[in-house]
Design a protein around this motif. Structure first.
Motif, mmCIF file in Angstrom:
data_model
loop_
_atom_site.group_PDB
_atom_site.id
_atom_site.type_symbol
_atom_site.label_atom_id
_atom_site.label_comp_id
_atom_site.label_asym_id
_atom_site.label_seq_id
_atom_site.Cartn_x
_atom_site.Cartn_y
_atom_site.Cartn_z
ATOM 1 N N VAL A 363 -3.200 9.483 83.910
ATOM 2 C CA VAL A 363 -3.593 10.241 82.716
ATOM 3 C C VAL A 363 -3.547 9.331 81.493
ATOM 4 N N ARG A 364 -4.504 9.515 80.589
ATOM 5 C CA ARG A 364 -4.556 8.781 79.332
ATOM 6 C C ARG A 364 -4.740 9.764 78.186
ATOM 7 N N THR A 365 -3.801 9.769 77.246
ATOM 8 C CA THR A 365 -4.006 10.571 76.044
ATOM 9 C C THR A 365 -4.357 9.654 74.879
ATOM 10 N N ALA A 366 -5.208 10.150 74.000
ATOM 11 C CA ALA A 366 -5.583 9.395 72.811
ATOM 12 C C ALA A 366 -4.552 9.616 71.704
ATOM 13 N N THR A 369 -2.490 13.164 70.069
ATOM 14 C CA THR A 369 -2.762 14.302 70.949
ATOM 15 C C THR A 369 -1.559 15.244 70.947
ATOM 16 N N THR A 382 -8.196 12.652 80.574
ATOM 17 C CA THR A 382 -8.099 12.000 79.273
ATOM 18 C C THR A 382 -8.198 13.031 78.154
ATOM 19 N N THR A 383 -7.780 12.619 76.959
ATOM 20 C CA THR A 383 -7.943 13.461 75.774
ATOM 21 C C THR A 383 -8.642 12.641 74.696
ATOM 22 N N THR A 384 -9.018 13.306 73.595
ATOM 23 C CA THR A 384 -9.666 12.631 72.475
ATOM 24 C C THR A 384 -8.714 12.568 71.289
#
Length: 393
Positions: A363-366, A369, A382-384
């Motif tokens: 998982v990758r969060t920006a 977040t 992922t998130t933005t």
């Protein structure tokens, strides 16, 4: 006595943490969940361990090898998941004499397992306030007279804790008919043993069936609470380690860090500078927790990073997760209700007032977040930047 340890299940209720990892191989303190079961069996007097494997079998084979803690190890393959009796039947050719059956995704107090082995034939029992959601043992004194699955009117408060010692003859009684859910159940084997022999109910003081993510949190709370303080890694400057803290060799704790145990910082992990780790927290191998980060009562698995000014509370992060700067986990509902989480498509209660997020591998969060309580991020999600995530992804 031989001990059959069931470790073939996929663990779909534990998703996304089991997308790439067998459930019994998920980390609980300094070893996989199933290793705690094996430890209990060895300490109870098992002379051989037989692991029934299937999904991701190589991980179990690699970890245990040919022997474990001086006890010989063998493996049996359950090619298709068709129930617990079917799993034990996969090990039948290895069985010679009385044998124990243990679930590789359960934790038992070790003294209880020793008593179980001594009382053979026997079944582990755990006293619960509401037994209607369990298999419940009927007893006459300490003798088991029957097992009832999820009864509306339970005969006792003794839940079947899923650990058994069977007589040698039970080797031939494993070919039971499928149940209503289409599986061959070990409880039907137990029923036959109860008919043929005097079976003792051995009450254990502590037991945990680790089936869902918040139960993996509970498992770590239990086992981290049993560890003894040990500082083998490097602790720099004014870092303050309080209580039961383990820093493994190869781990580094930088200046300005406060760690309040029980906590385990595994080899290769780095914490700080100026970070705060508290509660029952596991930081896995090669994890990085950076400046201004607070991690509370969480499991952060190997190779994951929470590097900058974030809060992670009551959460589970899989392997190779990266939280962008300023990622914040909310772990409390303002209405005072218990947090709920989606499991196999159903929104179910966790029983926890404080519960954060479950993030699968990769998982990758920006940056900046925000993650709501009970959110599940699937492997690779992922998130933005600046996003507030209120739904599973």
């Amino acid at each position: 006595m031989q001990a059959v340890v069931l470790a073939a299940g996929e663990g779909t209720r534990m998703r996304p943490l089991t997308a790439n990892t067998l459930k019994p191989m998920l980390p609980v303190a300094d070893r996989p969940l199933v290793a705690h079961t094996a430890d209990g069996a060895v300490e109870a007097g098992a002379e051989e361990l037989i692991f029934v494997v299937g999904y991701e079998a190589d991980a179990v084979r690699s970890y245990f090898g040919d022997s474990y803690r001086g006890v010989p190890v063998r493996f049996a393959v359950q090619a298709e998941q068709r129930g617990t009796a079917d799993a034990v039947a996969a090990a039948r050719d290895h069985l010679d004499g009385p044998f124990a059956v243990l679930n590789g995704d359960n934790l038992y107090d070790h003294a209880g397992l020793a008593a179980l082995f001594d009382a053979a034939p026997s079944v582990a029992a755990y006293r619960v306030g509401d037994p209607s959601n369990y298999g419940v043992l009927s007893t006459d004194g300490d003798t088991v007279t029957g097992v009832v699955e999820k009864p509306s009117d339970p005969p006792t408060e003794l839940a079947n804790a899923g650990a058994y010692v069977f007589p040698a003859e039970a080797r031939e009684w494993l070919d039971v008919d499928p149940s209503e859910r289409g599986e061959r159940e070990i409880t039907d084997v137990l029923a036959r043993v109860v008919d043929e022999r005097s079976v003792t109910a051995v009450e254990v003081d502590r037991w945990l069936d680790v089936g869902r993510p918040w139960e993996l949190l509970a498992a770590n709370e239990w086992k981290l609470g049993e560890q003894e303080r040990r500082i083998d890694g490097e602790v720099r400057g004014d870092a303050d380690l309080r209580g039961t803290v383990v820093v493994e060799s190869g781990a580094v704790v930088e200046p300005g860090v406060v760690v309040e145990g029980p906590a385990l910082i595994r080899s290769g992990a780095t914490v700080g500078p100026n970070a705060y780790v508290r509660g029952a927290t596991l930081l896995g191998e090669n994890v990085h927790v950076g400046h201004g980060v607070e991690v509370k009562n969480s499991v952060v698995m190997a190779d994951s990073n929470v590097p900058h000014v974030s809060y992670v509370g009551d959460s589970l992060l899989g392997e190779d997760v990266n939280f962008g700067a300023g990622t914040q986990v909310a772990n409390l509902r303002h209405d005072g209700e218990k947090v709920r989480q989606t499991v196999k498509g159903d929104r179910v209660p966790t029983g926890r007032r404080k519960y954060g997020v479950v993030a699968g591998d990769g998982v990758r969060t920006a940056i900046n977040t925000s993650l709501n309580p009970g959110v599940v991020l699937s492997a690779g999600a992922t998130t933005t930047p600046g996003e507030s995530v209120t739904r599973d992804r």
